[in-house]
Write a protein that holds these residues in place. Sequence first.
Motif, PDB file in Angstrom:
ATOM      1  N   SER A 207     -36.223  17.758  -6.474  1.00  0.00           N
ATOM      2  CA  SER A 207     -34.975  17.414  -5.605  1.00  0.00           C
ATOM      3  C   SER A 207     -34.428  16.080  -6.018  1.00  0.00           C
ATOM      4  N   ASP A 208     -35.238  15.338  -6.685  1.00  0.00           N
ATOM      5  CA  ASP A 208     -34.619  14.124  -7.132  1.00  0.00           C
ATOM      6  C   ASP A 208     -33.791  14.232  -8.522  1.00  0.00           C
ATOM      7  N   GLU A 209     -33.889  15.366  -9.231  1.00  0.00           N
ATOM      8  CA  GLU A 209     -33.388  15.923 -10.491  1.00  0.00           C
ATOM      9  C   GLU A 209     -31.794  16.557 -10.041  1.00  0.00           C
ATOM     10  N   GLU A 210     -31.616  16.693  -8.864  1.00  0.00           N
ATOM     11  CA  GLU A 210     -30.424  17.356  -8.555  1.00  0.00           C
ATOM     12  C   GLU A 210     -29.164  16.413  -8.410  1.00  0.00           C
ATOM     13  N   ARG A 211     -29.611  15.091  -8.592  1.00  0.00           N
ATOM     14  CA  ARG A 211     -28.416  14.321  -8.573  1.00  0.00           C
ATOM     15  C   ARG A 211     -27.868  13.814  -9.642  1.00  0.00           C
ATOM     16  N   VAL A 212     -26.665  14.004  -9.904  1.00  0.00           N
ATOM     17  CA  VAL A 212     -25.900  13.671 -11.171  1.00  0.00           C
ATOM     18  C   VAL A 212     -25.914  12.333 -11.568  1.00  0.00           C
TER      19      VAL A 212
END
Length: 314
Positions: A207-212
Motif C-alpha cells: 500500500s505504501d508503494e501506491e503513493r507517487v
Amino acid sequence: MTSVIFMGTPKFSAPILQSLIDHDYDVLAVVTQPDRRVGRKHVLTASPVKEVAVANGIEVLQPEKIGGSPEMARAIALAPDLIVTAAFGQFLPTKLLKAAKVAAVNVHASLLPKYRGGAPVHYAIMNGDKETGVSIMFMEKKMDAGDVLSQRAIPITDQDDVGSMFDKLSVVGRDLLLETLPKLLAGDITPVKQDPEQVTFAPTIKSDEERVDISLSARLIDCKVRALRPFPTAHVYLNGVRTKLWHVTILDQQTDLKPGQLVSRDKHHLAIATGDQGVLSLDEIQPAGKPKMSITDFLNGSMDALKVGEQVVE
C-alpha cells in the motif's frame, strides 16, 4: 487424452483454462482461491477461473491455503499427467508438484529471469520497459525459478496500463502454452536454466508503494500511474486530500518550479511540476470519498483553492 489439474484465479488465467478445455485436455479439477467479497456492497464473488470451471462442469477446489489441505490431498489423488498454473496466488508444496506424472508447469507473465514474483506486469510498466512477455516454465518450490520451456515477448506501448497488458498477455500465454505442451509431452523440448545473474524480483505491490513521488520525472510518474491502473491505483495528496490518479499526460514543456507546484490551470486543465523540470497534466482523478472524475469536473468546485506557483501536490 492428457489429464490436467489447472490452478489459477484472476481474469488473466481464465482464457488459458478455457483453451485447455477447448483443445481436448482432460481437466480433472480446477484449484482457485476462495470466493471473495467484492465492491462496496461486499458481494461474495467467484474468481474468473471458477466461473469457467463451473460453466464446463469441472470440479472446483478452493483451499484458503493449499499446503496440507484436503483440497491438496484430492488433487494428489487425481494423479494428473500435468499440473498447469497461471497466477494461482499461492506457493505449491513439493509433494503436490511431484503428483504430476509428466510435469508441473507455470504460465508466468514476464520474460524470466526478469520479474519473478506476484506483480511482474506492474513492475515492467512502472520501470518504463519497452517490452514484456510470457514464460512457460517448470515449477519448483522456489518462486518462479524453474527451467524455462518457452518464451514470447510483446511490446509495451505508451498507452498500455496493467489492465490492457494483462489482457494481451493472457492471449499470449494461452497460445504459447498450447504450442509448448505437445512438445513437452513428446519429449521434444530442451528446458533452459535461468541465469541467476539476471534475476530481478517483482513482489506484490504494498500500500505504501501506491503513493507517487512527485519528484520523479514526468515520464516515470506516467509509468507508475499506468502500472497501477486499474489496480491498485496510484495516488498523491492534492491540496491535502488523498487523490487517486487515473489518467495523466506528459506535457511538452519545462518549468523552473519545484515538483508539486502548480504550473498552470484553467477551466479544463491542471498542470503540475515534476522532477527534471517536467510538467504533468492531471486529466482524471478521484479525491478520497468521491467518484472518479475529469479534471474539468474537479476544477468546477476547487479552482479557487489552487494558486499558480503554490505547492498543491505532495
